[in-house]
Design a protein around this motif. Structure first.
Motif, PDB file in Angstrom:
ATOM      1  N   LEU A   1       1.035  -1.369  -0.212  1.00  0.00           N
ATOM      2  CA  LEU A   1       0.020  -0.078   0.027  1.00  0.00           C
ATOM      3  C   LEU A   1       0.923   1.162   0.052  1.00  0.00           C
ATOM      4  O   LEU A   1       1.997   1.321   0.706  1.00  0.00           O
ATOM      5  N   ALA A   2       0.472   2.202  -0.789  1.00  0.00           N
ATOM      6  CA  ALA A   2       1.139   3.461  -1.028  1.00  0.00           C
ATOM      7  C   ALA A   2       1.323   4.158   0.465  1.00  0.00           C
ATOM      8  O   ALA A   2       0.436   3.902   1.262  1.00  0.00           O
ATOM      9  N   ASP A   3       2.458   4.742   0.810  1.00  0.00           N
ATOM     10  CA  ASP A   3       2.585   5.367   2.014  1.00  0.00           C
ATOM     11  C   ASP A   3       2.014   6.914   2.228  1.00  0.00           C
ATOM     12  O   ASP A   3       1.827   7.436   3.148  1.00  0.00           O
TER      13      ASP A   3
ATOM     14  N   VAL B   1       8.642  -7.116  -4.272  1.00  0.00           N
ATOM     15  CA  VAL B   1       7.198  -6.592  -4.230  1.00  0.00           C
ATOM     16  C   VAL B   1       7.015  -6.212  -5.805  1.00  0.00           C
ATOM     17  O   VAL B   1       7.695  -5.443  -6.177  1.00  0.00           O
ATOM     18  N   PHE B   2       5.689  -6.550  -6.217  1.00  0.00           N
ATOM     19  CA  PHE B   2       5.352  -6.298  -7.733  1.00  0.00           C
ATOM     20  C   PHE B   2       4.911  -5.153  -8.080  1.00  0.00           C
ATOM     21  O   PHE B   2       5.279  -4.589  -8.984  1.00  0.00           O
ATOM     22  N   ASP B   3       4.265  -4.425  -7.217  1.00  0.00           N
ATOM     23  CA  ASP B   3       3.512  -3.089  -7.522  1.00  0.00           C
ATOM     24  C   ASP B   3       2.807  -2.457  -6.039  1.00  0.00           C
ATOM     25  O   ASP B   3       2.842  -3.144  -5.128  1.00  0.00           O
TER      26      ASP B   3
ATOM     27  N   GLY C   1      -9.893 -11.689  -0.956  1.00  0.00           N
ATOM     28  CA  GLY C   1      -8.851 -11.684  -1.941  1.00  0.00           C
ATOM     29  C   GLY C   1      -8.666 -10.448  -2.521  1.00  0.00           C
ATOM     30  O   GLY C   1      -9.282  -9.475  -2.371  1.00  0.00           O
ATOM     31  N   VAL C   2      -7.457 -10.312  -3.307  1.00  0.00           N
ATOM     32  CA  VAL C   2      -6.821  -9.020  -3.914  1.00  0.00           C
ATOM     33  C   VAL C   2      -6.271 -10.084  -5.398  1.00  0.00           C
ATOM     34  O   VAL C   2      -5.735 -10.895  -5.409  1.00  0.00           O
TER      35      VAL C   2
ATOM     36  N   GLU D   1      -1.365 -10.598  -2.836  1.00  0.00           N
ATOM     37  CA  GLU D   1      -1.527 -10.587  -1.588  1.00  0.00           C
ATOM     38  C   GLU D   1      -0.876  -9.161  -1.089  1.00  0.00           C
ATOM     39  O   GLU D   1       0.337  -8.853  -1.757  1.00  0.00           O
ATOM     40  N   LEU D   2      -1.514  -8.528  -0.019  1.00  0.00           N
ATOM     41  CA  LEU D   2      -0.907  -7.282   0.377  1.00  0.00           C
ATOM     42  C   LEU D   2       0.125  -7.581   1.622  1.00  0.00           C
ATOM     43  O   LEU D   2      -0.066  -8.499   2.532  1.00  0.00           O
ATOM     44  N   VAL D   3       1.129  -6.742   1.326  1.00  0.00           N
ATOM     45  CA  VAL D   3       2.164  -6.813   2.242  1.00  0.00           C
ATOM     46  C   VAL D   3       2.042  -5.563   3.025  1.00  0.00           C
ATOM     47  O   VAL D   3       2.101  -4.439   2.548  1.00  0.00           O
TER      48      VAL D   3
END
Length: 583
Positions: A467-469, A500-502, A567-568, A581-583
């Motif tokens: 997630l963007a900061d 991290v992909f994106d 799910g994402v 998946e979100l990290v």
């Protein structure tokens, strides 16, 4: 072949359906210049006389010439000629014009006012209005940028500005010491010697991110009492100014609150017409009207006194008048807003808005940002881009990609031919008959298309997203809504961790928008959803396909809902659907 010293592309002021007047002029046979206030009248009288002798006069009047018409009008000292006109026997024929082919320059603009200073000045303006000093003031500030003037660079920049701000009253004037690049949409006056038309432009709204929002913004501009009041105040001022040269009872307002759709903003205009008295000359018209009330405020004398106190710089050609007096005396001038001047290695451009008592600092600041977009678009050259998959010699979703590129080309004013694009892709496909390839189709302003291919590697799933900061500053900007090579706003969020992909982006309201290289789908409450376009995101081709198929629906998703996601998925037409998946 002659390199023009002046170019004009003036739209038809009377909307008769006639195409824009496009004229080029070479070296003037005579130059008329006023450096002091007492020289202004003789120069304008010469312009009037020479035009009636059958000559063309192309030039400008600086804002700082105002005291020549009324000594009560206060201005800063001018930084250049008050009036400049080139005199020409005739325009160049198309076959005699040689336009330089210099590359479009990169121009890095710097505002000369902080938000804190802007808010403080807004408070001063509101206090003065409350005290009864005036009831509207046009407040502006200058932007500056270094500009390396090599041969053809000024004209190349004018071409970029013209694509960014088409239609209206475009003018390029090279005096030798400075260049004026005006792409103003505002008509100051059109006067044929008898009938005069003024079209003040007051009232602004940003263009919407989609047709529904765009229509809503237009309707809001048309119906908002604040915007109407701002427009009416200036219409009344122009009516009063015109009455000084008009036949009695001839001043009329045939059109009020007309909306004009420009690429980055909606603008509200009104028409004021009159019949001028016998014996009226060009000097009389300028004496009655200059500067245009739309760039001063009302009453004009008091507003200009406050402008001088608030604005530290001379406005220059900006907010003055740029135009042409044709053989016979027919005069057409724009109000040079959306205008760049180049002088001594520096580019200058003013941005401003009309301030009334109920104007809010945040709203006016955002209006300034919207008006600046024509500069942002022109000052960093870019190509329209489509990225698509080529698999075993077949392009995936090709019609949809070409349709989206055509829409972007229309938006940015780029030439477009689907046949040219298909030809570039077909030539590339012949060299890549097998395998999976990532293809970039690039469209230049001229309409030239190029295509390049890179091996498309499969991505192990699930891919990791972060997630963007911080929120994206301009999620509603045109370089989000349309795919181009201008990607600095995305590159700022590129993950530093190679695992991290994106990055998942969100707007200032905390609404999830997209990733930097594709869209996003999120499973909430047992169903898959994707953010609607109104949140500020690219209308991806994969997103379009799966929406049509019903694989997910549109729904606003807030960042604090991501923890509840069942799910994402990262989605685009290039890679398809990638579990994430979100990290």
């Amino acid at each position: 072949m002659t390199i023009p010293r002046a170019l004009l592309e003036f739209g038809d002021p009377h909307h008769s359906g006639q195409p824009a007047t496009k004229l080029a002029f070479g070296e003037p046979q005579q130059v008329l210049v006023a450096h002091t206030l007492d020289e202004v009248r003789p120069v304008l009288e010469q312009v009037d006389a020479l035009s009636r002798e059958g000559l063309w006069c192309v030039g400008y009047v600086r804002y700082e010439a105002a005291p020549a018409f009324d000594a009560a009008l206060q201005v800063h000292a001018a930084e250049g000629p008050l009036v400049w006109f080139g005199v020409h026997a005739q325009p160049l024929a198309d076959a005699d014009v040689a336009l330089p082919t210099a590359p479009e320059p990169h121009v890095q603009w710097t505002p000369r006012i902080s938000r804190e200073a802007f808010d403080a000045n807004m408070a001063r303006i509101h206090a003065a209005i409350a005290a009864g000093d005036f009831y509207q003031l046009n407040y502006t500030a200058q932007l500056k940028a270094p500009f390396a003037s090599v041969e053809g660079s000024a004209m190349a920049y004018f071409a970029a500005l013209r694509r960014s701000q088409p239609r209206g009253y475009g003018a390029f004037i090279d005096t030798g010491e400075e260049q004026v690049l005006s792409v103003s949409p505002e008509l100051f006056f059109d006067w044929d010697g008898t009938r005069i038309l003024g079209r003040p432009m007051k009232g602004t709204a940003a263009r919407g991110a989609n047709p529904q929002e765009d229509a809503a913004n237009a309707e809001r501009l048309r119906s908002t009492p604040k915007e109407q009041a701002e427009n009416v105040m200036i219409v009344d001022l122009i009516r009063n100014d015109l009455s000084r040269v008009a036949e009695p009872f001839s001043v009329k307002v045939p059109r009020l609150f007309h909306l004009e759709a420009l690429p980055t903003v909606w603008q509200m205009t009104s028409d004021v017409v009159a019949t001028t008295r016998d014996g009226t000359r060009l000097w009389d018209v300028f004496e009655a009207l200059f500067p245009c009330g739309s760039v001063t405020g009302a009453p004009k004398v008091q507003a200009m006194c406050q402008i001088k106190a608030l604005e530290p710089d001379a406005r220059g050609v900006y907010c003055g008048a740029v135009g042409v007096v044709k053989p016979g005396g027919h005069a057409t001038f724009n109000v040079p807003i959306r205008t760049v001047t180049l002088r001594d290695g520096t580019a200058r451009c003013g941005i401003g808005s009309g301030i009334t008592f109920d104007a809010q600092a945040e709203g006016e600041w955002q209006e300034w940002r919207s008006k600046r977009m024509f500069l942002e678009r022109a000052s960093q050259p870019f190509e329209v881009l489509e990225t698509l998959a080529l698999r075993d010699g077949v392009f995936q979703h090709l019609p949809l990609h070409l349709q989206r590129m055509a829409q972007a080309a229309a938006h940015f004013g780029y030439s477009w031919s689907e046949a040219v694009a298909r030809e570039a892709l077909a030539a590339l496909a012949q060299t890549r008959p097998a395998g999976a390839w990532r293809v970039r189709l690039l469209l230049q302003p001229s309409g030239r298309c190029t295509a390049e291919a890179f091996a498309l590697l499969e991505s192990p799933q699930p891919v990791r997203l972060q997630l963007a900061d911080q929120p994206m500053a301009d999620a509603q900007g045109e370089f989000v809504r349309f795919k181009t090579t201008r990607r600095a706003h995305y590159d700022a969020f590129t993950p530093l961790d190679p695992a991290v992909f994106d990055t998942v982006l969100f707007n200032s309201a905390g609404e999830v928008t997209e990733c930097t290289r594709g869209n996003i789908a999120i499973k909430l409450g047992g169903r898959w959803v994707t953010p609607p376009l109104a949140c500020g995101l690219l209308p991806g081709i994969g997103r379009q396909v799966w929406l049509a198929e019903g694989r997910f629906v549109e729904q606003v998703v807030y960042t604090d809902q991501l923890a509840e996601a069942q799910g994402v998925a990262f989605i685009n037409s290039l890679r398809g659907w990638l579990d994430a998946e979100l990290v």
